[in-house]
Design a protein around this motif. Structure first.
Motif, PDB file in Angstrom:
ATOM      1  N   GLY A 268       0.822  -1.201   0.000  1.00 52.76           N
ATOM      2  CA  GLY A 268       0.000   0.000   0.000  1.00 52.76           C
ATOM      3  C   GLY A 268       0.852   1.246   0.000  1.00 52.76           C
ATOM      4  O   GLY A 268       2.062   1.188  -0.227  1.00 52.76           O
ATOM      5  N   LEU A 269       0.190   2.364   0.269  1.00 53.63           N
ATOM      6  CA  LEU A 269       0.848   3.657   0.323  1.00 53.63           C
ATOM      7  C   LEU A 269       1.087   4.023   1.793  1.00 53.63           C
ATOM      8  O   LEU A 269       0.158   3.951   2.604  1.00 53.63           O
ATOM      9  CB  LEU A 269      -0.028   4.717  -0.339  1.00 53.63           C
TER      10      LEU A 269
ATOM     11  N   GLN B 290       3.530   6.748   4.497  1.00 51.43           N
ATOM     12  CA  GLN B 290       4.432   7.890   4.594  1.00 51.43           C
ATOM     13  C   GLN B 290       5.814   7.456   5.046  1.00 51.43           C
ATOM     14  O   GLN B 290       5.955   6.426   5.713  1.00 51.43           O
ATOM     15  CB  GLN B 290       3.863   8.915   5.577  1.00 51.43           C
TER      16      GLN B 290
ATOM     17  N   THR C  72      10.294   2.012  -2.088  1.00 56.22           N
ATOM     18  CA  THR C  72       9.184   1.896  -3.035  1.00 56.22           C
ATOM     19  C   THR C  72       9.518   0.895  -4.135  1.00 56.22           C
ATOM     20  O   THR C  72      10.554   1.006  -4.795  1.00 56.22           O
ATOM     21  CB  THR C  72       8.868   3.265  -3.657  1.00 56.22           C
TER      22      THR C  72
ATOM     23  N   GLN D 207       2.412  -4.010  -4.437  1.00 60.83           N
ATOM     24  CA  GLN D 207       3.051  -2.703  -4.571  1.00 60.83           C
ATOM     25  C   GLN D 207       3.203  -2.043  -3.201  1.00 60.83           C
ATOM     26  O   GLN D 207       2.246  -1.961  -2.418  1.00 60.83           O
ATOM     27  CB  GLN D 207       2.226  -1.799  -5.482  1.00 60.83           C
TER      28      GLN D 207
ATOM     29  N   THR E 165       4.447   1.661  -1.798  1.00 59.78           N
ATOM     30  CA  THR E 165       4.825   3.023  -2.168  1.00 59.78           C
ATOM     31  C   THR E 165       5.029   3.842  -0.905  1.00 59.78           C
ATOM     32  O   THR E 165       4.125   3.922  -0.057  1.00 59.78           O
ATOM     33  CB  THR E 165       3.739   3.686  -3.033  1.00 59.78           C
ATOM     34  N   VAL E 166       6.223   4.411  -0.773  1.00 59.66           N
ATOM     35  CA  VAL E 166       6.549   5.230   0.395  1.00 59.66           C
ATOM     36  C   VAL E 166       6.682   6.673  -0.085  1.00 59.66           C
ATOM     37  O   VAL E 166       7.620   7.014  -0.810  1.00 59.66           O
ATOM     38  CB  VAL E 166       7.852   4.765   1.073  1.00 59.66           C
ATOM     39  N   SER E 167       5.732   7.488   0.316  1.00 63.25           N
ATOM     40  CA  SER E 167       5.698   8.856  -0.172  1.00 63.25           C
ATOM     41  C   SER E 167       4.882   9.719   0.762  1.00 63.25           C
ATOM     42  O   SER E 167       3.910   9.258   1.381  1.00 63.25           O
ATOM     43  CB  SER E 167       5.082   8.892  -1.575  1.00 63.25           C
TER      44      SER E 167
END
Length: 122
Positions: free
Chosen positions: A10-11, A13, A91, A117, A119-121
């Protein structure tokens, strides 16, 4: 039929955590090594961590040591990858794979999951 299914991506931080799961079916996980790999866009697939079947020895890429932890629950036929202190460079699509020997080499594994997936953002 041997099957590996990853989940938990997942997404998140930077600085956050995720736990990936790799659920196995069609074979008993107890007798096999499991590796976690990742592939970022435009880059080669690289080994992240692996765990042996014999004594549960674990191995980590230098880039994730101290942040990621691999574990296995043979009763659930599942292997986990706990990822803490995530960084943007983590990511990638994460894959699990099974083989005879715990190795960080892609060619050492016979069966692969479809990937999840991460995602680090911010």
């Amino acid at each position: 039929q041997v099957q590996l299914v990853e989940s938990g991506g997942g997404l998140v931080q930077p600085g956050g955590s995720l736990r990936l799961s790799c659920a196995a079916s069609g074979f008993t996980l107890d007798y096999y090594a499991i590796g976690w790999f990742r592939q970022a866009p435009g880059k080669e697939r690289e080994g992240v961590s692996c765990i042996s079947s014999s004594d549960g020895s674990t191995y980590y890429a230098d880039s994730v040591k101290g942040r990621f932890t691999i574990s296995r629950d043979n009763a659930k036929n599942t292997v986990y990858l706990q990822m803490n202190s995530l960084k943007p460079e983590d990511t990638a699509v994460y894959y699990c794979a099974t083989g005879i020997i715990a190795t960080m080499t892609v060619g050492g594994y016979d069966y692969w999951g479809q990937g999840t997936q991460v995602t680090v953002s911010s």
